[in-house]
Structure formats: C-alpha cells, structure tokens
Write a protein that holds these residues in place. Structure first.
Motif, PDB file in Angstrom:
ATOM      1  N   MET A  12      -0.889   7.098   5.345  1.00 12.86           N
ATOM      2  CA  MET A  12      -0.915   6.480   4.021  1.00 12.86           C
ATOM      3  C   MET A  12      -0.780   4.974   4.189  1.00 12.86           C
ATOM      4  N   MET A  13      -1.738   4.255   3.636  1.00 14.23           N
ATOM      5  CA  MET A  13      -1.705   2.798   3.720  1.00 14.23           C
ATOM      6  C   MET A  13      -2.102   2.205   2.376  1.00 14.23           C
ATOM      7  N   GLY A  14      -1.563   1.016   2.072  1.00 16.23           N
ATOM      8  CA  GLY A  14      -1.857   0.351   0.810  1.00 16.23           C
ATOM      9  C   GLY A  14      -2.641  -0.928   1.025  1.00 16.23           C
ATOM     10  N   GLU A  15      -3.133  -1.465  -0.075  1.00 11.23           N
ATOM     11  CA  GLU A  15      -3.901  -2.701   0.015  1.00 11.23           C
ATOM     12  C   GLU A  15      -3.009  -3.929   0.138  1.00 11.23           C
ATOM     13  N   GLU A  16      -1.719  -3.770  -0.175  1.00 16.63           N
ATOM     14  CA  GLU A  16      -0.780  -4.879  -0.064  1.00 16.63           C
ATOM     15  C   GLU A  16      -0.291  -5.010   1.377  1.00 16.63           C
ATOM     16  N   ASP A  17      -0.156  -6.247   1.832  1.00 12.28           N
ATOM     17  CA  ASP A  17       0.274  -6.480   3.208  1.00 12.28           C
ATOM     18  C   ASP A  17       1.726  -6.077   3.440  1.00 12.28           C
ATOM     19  N   ASN A  18       2.537  -6.099   2.372  1.00  8.15           N
ATOM     20  CA  ASN A  18       3.951  -5.765   2.543  1.00  8.15           C
ATOM     21  C   ASN A  18       4.216  -4.263   2.530  1.00  8.15           C
ATOM     22  N   PHE A  19       3.145  -3.461   2.449  1.00 10.13           N
ATOM     23  CA  PHE A  19       3.310  -2.005   2.471  1.00 10.13           C
ATOM     24  C   PHE A  19       2.981  -1.506   3.880  1.00 10.13           C
ATOM     25  N   ASP A  20       3.992  -1.003   4.555  1.00 10.56           N
ATOM     26  CA  ASP A  20       3.801  -0.497   5.914  1.00 10.56           C
ATOM     27  C   ASP A  20       3.103   0.864   5.888  1.00 10.56           C
ATOM     28  N   ILE A  38      -4.808   4.380   0.328  1.00 10.81           N
ATOM     29  CA  ILE A  38      -5.723   5.231   1.094  1.00 10.81           C
ATOM     30  C   ILE A  38      -4.895   6.289   1.813  1.00 10.81           C
ATOM     31  N   LEU A  39      -5.228   7.543   1.563  1.00 10.44           N
ATOM     32  CA  LEU A  39      -4.539   8.659   2.196  1.00 10.44           C
ATOM     33  C   LEU A  39      -5.525   9.395   3.102  1.00 10.44           C
ATOM     34  N   VAL A  40      -5.063   9.737   4.290  1.00  9.84           N
ATOM     35  CA  VAL A  40      -5.903  10.426   5.276  1.00  9.84           C
ATOM     36  C   VAL A  40      -5.143  11.646   5.783  1.00  9.84           C
ATOM     37  N   ALA A  41      -5.847  12.760   5.884  1.00  9.10           N
ATOM     38  CA  ALA A  41      -5.248  13.989   6.411  1.00  9.10           C
ATOM     39  C   ALA A  41      -6.104  14.512   7.558  1.00  9.10           C
ATOM     40  N   ASP A  42      -5.468  14.770   8.698  1.00  6.97           N
ATOM     41  CA  ASP A  42      -6.129  15.419   9.831  1.00  6.97           C
ATOM     42  C   ASP A  42      -5.924  16.926   9.705  1.00  6.97           C
ATOM     43  N   ILE A  43      -7.029  17.662   9.670  1.00  9.83           N
ATOM     44  CA  ILE A  43      -6.984  19.113   9.442  1.00  9.83           C
ATOM     45  C   ILE A  43      -7.603  19.825  10.638  1.00  9.83           C
ATOM     46  N   ARG A  44      -6.954  20.880  11.080  1.00  8.60           N
ATOM     47  CA  ARG A  44      -7.457  21.631  12.232  1.00  8.60           C
ATOM     48  C   ARG A  44      -8.855  22.170  11.966  1.00  8.60           C
ATOM     49  N   ARG A  55      -8.994   9.910   1.196  1.00  7.16           N
ATOM     50  CA  ARG A  55      -8.930   9.843  -0.272  1.00  7.16           C
ATOM     51  C   ARG A  55      -8.361   8.500  -0.705  1.00  7.16           C
ATOM     52  N   SER A  56      -9.048   7.849  -1.626  1.00  5.12           N
ATOM     53  CA  SER A  56      -8.582   6.579  -2.187  1.00  5.12           C
ATOM     54  C   SER A  56      -8.126   6.826  -3.622  1.00  5.12           C
ATOM     55  N   ILE A  57      -6.845   6.490  -3.914  1.00  2.00           N
ATOM     56  CA  ILE A  57      -6.262   6.764  -5.232  1.00  2.00           C
ATOM     57  C   ILE A  57      -5.451   5.550  -5.683  1.00  2.00           C
ATOM     58  N   GLN A  58      -5.457   5.304  -6.981  1.00  2.00           N
ATOM     59  CA  GLN A  58      -4.642   4.228  -7.545  1.00  2.00           C
ATOM     60  C   GLN A  58      -3.304   4.783  -8.025  1.00  2.00           C
ATOM     61  N   SER A  59      -2.265   3.982  -7.849  1.00  4.21           N
ATOM     62  CA  SER A  59      -0.941   4.397  -8.305  1.00  4.21           C
ATOM     63  C   SER A  59      -0.884   4.387  -9.828  1.00  4.21           C
ATOM     64  N   VAL A  60       0.043   5.168 -10.373  1.00  7.65           N
ATOM     65  CA  VAL A  60       0.142   5.301 -11.830  1.00  7.65           C
ATOM     66  C   VAL A  60       0.763   4.051 -12.454  1.00  7.65           C
ATOM     67  N   SER A  71     -11.566   1.167  -0.002  1.00 13.31           N
ATOM     68  CA  SER A  71     -10.599   0.114  -0.344  1.00 13.31           C
ATOM     69  C   SER A  71     -10.947  -0.576  -1.658  1.00 13.31           C
ATOM     70  N   LYS A  72     -12.144  -0.295  -2.192  1.00 13.18           N
ATOM     71  CA  LYS A  72     -12.577  -0.944  -3.422  1.00 13.18           C
ATOM     72  C   LYS A  72     -12.755   0.023  -4.589  1.00 13.18           C
ATOM     73  N   SER A  73     -12.873   1.298  -4.310  1.00  7.70           N
ATOM     74  CA  SER A  73     -13.098   2.270  -5.390  1.00  7.70           C
ATOM     75  C   SER A  73     -12.482   3.609  -5.006  1.00  7.70           C
ATOM     76  N   SER A  74     -12.256   4.425  -6.009  1.00  3.79           N
ATOM     77  CA  SER A  74     -11.669   5.754  -5.783  1.00  3.79           C
ATOM     78  C   SER A  74     -12.752   6.696  -5.268  1.00  3.79           C
ATOM     79  N   GLU A  75     -12.690   6.971  -3.996  1.00  4.31           N
ATOM     80  CA  GLU A  75     -13.703   7.803  -3.350  1.00  4.31           C
ATOM     81  C   GLU A  75     -13.029   8.842  -2.462  1.00  4.31           C
ATOM     82  N   THR A  76     -13.808   9.870  -2.136  1.00  5.55           N
ATOM     83  CA  THR A  76     -13.354  10.901  -1.202  1.00  5.55           C
ATOM     84  C   THR A  76     -14.393  11.053  -0.103  1.00  5.55           C
ATOM     85  N   PHE A  77     -13.950  11.023   1.141  1.00  8.28           N
ATOM     86  CA  PHE A  77     -14.841  11.184   2.286  1.00  8.28           C
ATOM     87  C   PHE A  77     -14.318  12.304   3.183  1.00  8.28           C
TER      88      PHE A  77
END
Length: 331
Positions: free
Chosen positions: A169-177, A239-245, A227-232, A202-208
């Motif tokens: 999980m990573m954010g667009e803000e630099d202060n988000f680790d 940006i959230l990424v999941a590694d699936i077997r 998955r790219s999602i905006q906070s409420v 990083s620019k739109s809500s998309e799923t890859f």
C-alpha cells in the motif's frame, strides 16, 4: 480232310464284315471323344483374331463401371467431409461452452479479490488510520502505531482471501510510508514507480491484473492485482497491490478435459501465458497460432500449434482482467 465253304458263302460274310467296320469308323469320326474334342470344337468356332480392347460391349461396360465408381467415390468423400465438419462444429460448440463456463468462474474469483481489497480499504478503521498517517505533526511513535494499524487491516484482507501471500500500500503523498504485509517481492517494491501501469493508476481509479514472470520471493508463482482508490476523508489517492498465488487459477484449468491431447491456457493481451494446464509454460508466448483471431471476445478457429499440427482453438475473454482463456484440441 478239310471242308472248304462255298464261294458264295465266303463272299457274303466278307461283305458283312466290311460294312460293319465302315460304320464304326464313321461313328468315331463324327463324334469326337472327351474334353479335348469339345475345346477343339469351340476354338474352331471363335473368330480367328479376337481383341477384348476393341470390343464395343467391353468398352461400354468399362465406361459405365468407371462412371459409377467415380460417382460413388465422390459421394463418399463429400459425405465424409460433411460428417467431419459437423463433428468438428459440434465439438467446437461444446468446448466453447465449457471454456465460457470456466471463464465465468475465474471472473467470479477475480471479482471477489477486487471487492475484498476495496472493502478493506474503505473500512472505517483503515480510513481513520490513513487520516492519522497523513498528519504532518506526528511523532515517530505515532507513525509506527498508525503503520501497525494499516498492516493489521491488510492482514485481515490476506486472511479472508485465500491465496493472497503479500500486500503493498502506497500513497501519493511523500510523507506516507509504503506499508507491506506477508511475502514481499523486494525487486518489485524497489521498482514500483517504474511499472507500466503506475502512471495510469496514480492519476485515476483503475484496476489492473498483471502476470509476474520474475517473482523473487519464496513460494509458487503469482499474479498481481493493482487497485487505485481514493480515501473517503481527504480524497487522497492510494495504490494497493496484492500478490496472489497462481495455483488458485491453475487448479481450475487442470479440471478441464476437452479431449485427448487438449490443453488450456490463460493468456494476456500480448498472448503471454499467465498459467496453463501444462506445467512450465508460464511467462512464455503461446505456441498456438492466433493470427486469425480478430476483435471478437469469444470464438473458435482452426489453426496449428507449435509442432505445426492442426488444432481446434476455442477462446473467451475475461470480463474482469481482459485475459483470454484458450483451449486447444488436436484435430
């Protein structure tokens, strides 16, 4: 003393003997004796120069015989081809239905992963932790506590979604680790901003959905959900990424039996094998000639495999990932 017959009596007897002998010779000449005689008699009645090739009757017989045989042979070949095409069409239809049904099952599985990841992100505790993480005036301890909360929520997603072995999980803000859980692919983590999908998500809500050919962490192969999602609250993008077997998908392909020598593959848009019912094909370009496949989402073609052998290929495009489920059957 011998008695001599009279001259008249001798003459009469000799005449009788001559008449009797002459009659026997004539009978032998008129009635030939045995099989040889009959054959000789037939030969005498045949034409002196008999040639079958010049016989009109034989010529007519051969013409009609060849014409009938040609007609029967042509009808047989046409009937065989029609029956073969009918069988192939029925096989194509049946296998097409099987591929579509399996493709729909895979869509349901992928949809669940996508929905679960979104629900995890939109969870109330997750949103509160995100808000705290974006604060600028927090201590290192507070940042550690917030990161732990985020990891806990991501772990919940992994536990409720079988097959997930790592999350990012990573954010667009630099202060988000960047927050990670499970098995981490360090090479991917170091180059995440260089991925071909990064600029888009990083620019739109998309799923890859992406196949992974260079997975360095331990365990089996994986595929990735991005998955790219905006906070409420702050409307910040994450940006959230999941590694699936990979075997989550492979097991469904192995269950398919389209016939002897058949094979099932899941392909990306550039025909790279994501997974296959045949081992050790992942990451390779399929050897099936798909040049005849147009823009149709599903269909079937008669083509050739890597060994130049004719095969029937049926395919269906996934609604979720855009990948193509391909089944091939030797013909």
């Amino acid at each position: 003393m011998k008695l001599v017959p009279k001259k008249e009596n001798r003459t009469a007897k000799d005449n009788d003997n001559m008449q009797g002998g002459k009659s026997a010779d004539q009978v032998r000449k008129i009635v030939p004796g045995g099989l040889k005689g009959r054959i000789s008699s037939l030969k005498e009645h045949l034409p002196k120069q008999f040639n079958p090739s010049k016989s009109v009757g034989i010529r007519l017989f051969l013409i009609f015989f060849i014409a009938i045989m040609f007609f029967v042979l042509a009808i047989g070949i046409i009937s065989y081809q029609m029956a073969k095409n009918t069988i192939q069409d029925n096989a194509e239809l049946a296998n097409q239905q099987t591929i579509v049904q399996t493709s729909q099952k895979l869509d349901i599985i992928l949809q669940k992963y996508r929905d679960n990841l979104q629900q995890t992100f939109l969870d109330e505790e997750m949103q509160k932790a995100i808000t705290d993480a974006l604060l600028s005036d927090v201590t290192d301890y507070d940042r550690f506590v917030t990161s732990t909360k985020l990891q806990t929520r991501l772990n919940t997603f992994s536990l409720t979604s079988p097959g997930v072995i790592g999350t990012y999980m990573m954010g667009e803000e630099d202060n988000f680790d960047i927050v990670t859980t499970g098995n981490v692919d360090q090479k991917f983590l170091d180059s995440i901003k260089e991925q071909p999908w990064y600029d888009t998500v990083s620019k739109s809500s998309e799923t890859f959905w992406t196949n992974v050919t260079d997975y360095e962490s331990s365990g089996s192969g994986v595929f990735r959900l991005v998955r790219s999602i905006q906070s409420v609250n702050g409307m910040k993008r994450f940006i959230l990424v999941a590694d699936i077997r990979l075997d989550i998908l492979t097991q469904y392909l192995n269950e398919l039996d389209l016939g002897e020598g058949s094979r099932v593959q899941l392909l990306t848009n550039d025909n790279t094998v994501v997974t296959s019912s045949v081992a050790e094909q992942e990451g390779k370009t399929t050897d099936v000639d798909l040049s005849k496949v147009g823009t149709e989402l599903l269909g079937g073609i008669r083509t050739k495999d890597g060994n130049k052998q004719p095969v029937l290929a049926v395919y269906n495009t996934q609604a979720t990932s855009g990948w193509k489920l391909l089944g091939t059957i030797p013909t």
